[in-house]
Design a protein around this motif. Structure first.
Motif, PDB file in Angstrom:
ATOM      1  N   PHE A   1       0.829  -1.206   0.000  1.00  0.00           N
ATOM      2  CA  PHE A   1       0.000   0.000   0.000  1.00  0.00           C
ATOM      3  C   PHE A   1       0.865   1.258   0.000  1.00  0.00           C
ATOM      4  CE2 PHE A   1      -2.139   3.411   2.375  1.00  0.00           C
ATOM      5  CZ  PHE A   1      -3.264   3.602   1.574  1.00  0.00           C
ATOM      6  N   LYS A   2       1.964   1.226   0.747  1.00  0.00           N
ATOM      7  CA  LYS A   2       2.858   2.388   0.783  1.00  0.00           C
ATOM      8  C   LYS A   2       3.456   2.668  -0.600  1.00  0.00           C
ATOM      9  CE  LYS A   2       4.160   1.489   5.590  1.00  0.00           C
ATOM     10  NZ  LYS A   2       5.254   1.065   6.512  1.00  0.00           N
ATOM     11  N   THR A   3       3.534   1.632  -1.424  1.00  0.00           N
ATOM     12  CA  THR A   3       4.118   1.776  -2.754  1.00  0.00           C
ATOM     13  C   THR A   3       3.093   2.182  -3.803  1.00  0.00           C
ATOM     14  OG1 THR A   3       5.763   0.081  -2.226  1.00  0.00           O
ATOM     15  CG2 THR A   3       5.447   0.607  -4.555  1.00  0.00           C
ATOM     16  N   VAL A   4       1.976   1.454  -3.870  1.00  0.00           N
ATOM     17  CA  VAL A   4       1.022   1.667  -4.972  1.00  0.00           C
ATOM     18  C   VAL A   4      -0.305   2.246  -4.522  1.00  0.00           C
ATOM     19  CG1 VAL A   4       2.069  -0.180  -6.329  1.00  0.00           C
ATOM     20  CG2 VAL A   4       0.104  -0.702  -4.851  1.00  0.00           C
ATOM     21  N   SER A   5      -0.514   2.415  -3.213  1.00  0.00           N
ATOM     22  CA  SER A   5      -1.772   2.905  -2.652  1.00  0.00           C
ATOM     23  C   SER A   5      -2.875   1.864  -2.872  1.00  0.00           C
ATOM     24  CB  SER A   5      -2.137   4.260  -3.265  1.00  0.00           C
ATOM     25  OG  SER A   5      -3.239   4.827  -2.604  1.00  0.00           O
ATOM     26  N   ASP A   6      -4.123   2.299  -3.009  1.00  0.00           N
ATOM     27  CA  ASP A   6      -5.267   1.387  -3.100  1.00  0.00           C
ATOM     28  C   ASP A   6      -5.992   1.592  -4.421  1.00  0.00           C
ATOM     29  OD1 ASP A   6      -7.157  -0.493  -2.460  1.00  0.00           O
ATOM     30  OD2 ASP A   6      -7.987   0.579  -0.734  1.00  0.00           O
ATOM     31  N   ASN A   7      -6.925   0.693  -4.696  1.00  0.00           N
ATOM     32  CA  ASN A   7      -7.758   0.775  -5.900  1.00  0.00           C
ATOM     33  C   ASN A   7      -6.879   0.912  -7.149  1.00  0.00           C
ATOM     34  OD1 ASN A   7     -10.384   0.711  -6.995  1.00  0.00           O
ATOM     35  ND2 ASN A   7     -10.344   2.920  -7.322  1.00  0.00           N
ATOM     36  N   VAL A   8      -5.979  -0.050  -7.311  1.00  0.00           N
ATOM     37  CA  VAL A   8      -4.996  -0.012  -8.394  1.00  0.00           C
ATOM     38  C   VAL A   8      -5.563  -0.704  -9.632  1.00  0.00           C
ATOM     39  CG1 VAL A   8      -2.612  -0.506  -9.029  1.00  0.00           C
ATOM     40  CG2 VAL A   8      -3.213  -0.155  -6.623  1.00  0.00           C
ATOM     41  N   PHE A   9      -5.402  -0.074 -10.785  1.00  0.00           N
ATOM     42  CA  PHE A   9      -5.860  -0.611 -12.066  1.00  0.00           C
ATOM     43  C   PHE A   9      -4.703  -1.408 -12.667  1.00  0.00           C
ATOM     44  CE2 PHE A   9      -8.280   0.830 -16.157  1.00  0.00           C
ATOM     45  CZ  PHE A   9      -9.086  -0.308 -16.088  1.00  0.00           C
ATOM     46  N   VAL A  10      -4.884  -2.720 -12.828  1.00  0.00           N
ATOM     47  CA  VAL A  10      -3.771  -3.583 -13.223  1.00  0.00           C
ATOM     48  C   VAL A  10      -4.110  -4.403 -14.464  1.00  0.00           C
ATOM     49  CG1 VAL A  10      -2.966  -3.767 -10.837  1.00  0.00           C
ATOM     50  CG2 VAL A  10      -4.496  -5.526 -11.759  1.00  0.00           C
TER      51      VAL A  10
ATOM     52  N   PHE B   1       9.464  -1.493  -8.464  1.00  0.00           N
ATOM     53  CA  PHE B   1      10.868  -1.831  -8.700  1.00  0.00           C
ATOM     54  C   PHE B   1      11.789  -0.984  -7.818  1.00  0.00           C
ATOM     55  CE2 PHE B   1       8.817  -3.172 -12.673  1.00  0.00           C
ATOM     56  CZ  PHE B   1       9.342  -4.446 -12.827  1.00  0.00           C
ATOM     57  N   GLN B   2      11.490   0.294  -7.704  1.00  0.00           N
ATOM     58  CA  GLN B   2      12.339   1.188  -6.902  1.00  0.00           C
ATOM     59  C   GLN B   2      12.327   0.788  -5.430  1.00  0.00           C
ATOM     60  OE1 GLN B   2      10.395   4.850  -8.043  1.00  0.00           O
ATOM     61  NE2 GLN B   2      12.000   5.372  -9.515  1.00  0.00           N
ATOM     62  N   ASP B   3      11.162   0.493  -4.889  1.00  0.00           N
ATOM     63  CA  ASP B   3      11.079   0.109  -3.479  1.00  0.00           C
ATOM     64  C   ASP B   3      11.749  -1.231  -3.234  1.00  0.00           C
ATOM     65  OD1 ASP B   3       9.753   2.447  -3.048  1.00  0.00           O
ATOM     66  OD2 ASP B   3       7.811   1.551  -2.598  1.00  0.00           O
TER      67      ASP B   3
END
Length: 237
Positions: free
Chosen positions: A164-173, A230-232
């Motif tokens: 969550f800290k990386t991509v947050s929520d409600n991610v479109f994948v 990738f960065q994280d």
């Protein structure tokens, strides 16, 4: 100093027009470019004898496990069902040993699609051999026909997670799989799900082990949150 990141190779079983030879190892170029864009040095990891894995892991700061063929169900104590696709037992043997060695040596690992599944199996979990026929509920279309760099469904992410800290929520994948994680291995937890309940993300308590079911390597070029995966990961390496 840049981190050295191993990327597991798939294998092309047919003869290629380049070298006219079968069994050519390859690493997806978007994954290579993603590691470079995130500040790492990518190294291809074709499967090698298990006896050489210790020496290999000692030279790596992190390992990314990529997509590929189905997982041989005998590693979960199961027989193959008719809907099982092509498998590569030699790759499974190598990657399972590589995962267990990396975890023992505290080398961070990131799984992408099949990579998340094989991490789960290596650590004692299971996968659905075929999601459509084995999942207990109605599933979304998880093997998209849209171009691979385009998202097709949303996922929800646990707010109490590194993901969550990386991509947050409600991610479109994007979505390109017919197997998926079933029983999560001890020490791992579910951190993302599709609307139908299919597991889309796993990690351990400090995210030194993390896996996602979608393909961020195909989306980071136009979605900064995917590049941050990738960065994280490289920051943890």
């Amino acid at each position: 100093m840049s981190k050295v990141i191993g990327i597991t190779a798939d294998i092309y079983t047919g003869a290629t027009s380049v070298i006219n030879q079968k069994l050519m190892d390859f690493v997806p170029r978007p994954a290579v470019d993603g590691v470079v864009a995130a500040g790492g040095i990518p190294v291809s990891l074709p499967y090698i004898p298990k006896e050489q894995i210790n020496g290999l892991v000692e030279r790596l700061d992190g390992i990314i496990f990529t997509g590929g063929p189905d997982i041989d169900p005998t590693f979960m104590g199961e027989e193959p069902i008719p809907q099982l696709g092509a498998t590569n037992r030699n790759r499974d043997i190598f990657e399972i040993a590589l995962i267990r060695t990396a975890v023992a040596k505290k080398v961070p690992i990131l799984g992408i699609c099949r990579g998340a599944q094989i991490i789960n199996v290596a650590l004692g979990g299971t996968v659905y051999q075929d999601l459509n026929s084995q999942f207990p509920g109605k599933v979304l279309k998880h093997h998209q026909e849209a171009p691979g760099d385009q998202p097709t469904h949303f996922i929800s992410v646990n707010h109490d997670s590194y993901l969550f800290k990386t991509v947050s929520d409600n991610v479109f994948v994007n979505s390109r799989h017919h197997q998926a994680i079933k029983d999560v291995a001890a020490g791992l937890k579910i951190v993302a799900e599709a609307p139908d309940g299919v597991i889309e993300g796993i990690e351990n308590s400090n995210a030194s082990i993390q896996g996602v079911q979608w393909h961020p390597e195909n989306m980071w070029q136009h979605d900064s949150r995917q590049l941050e995966l990738f960065q994280d990961f490289i920051a943890r390496a």
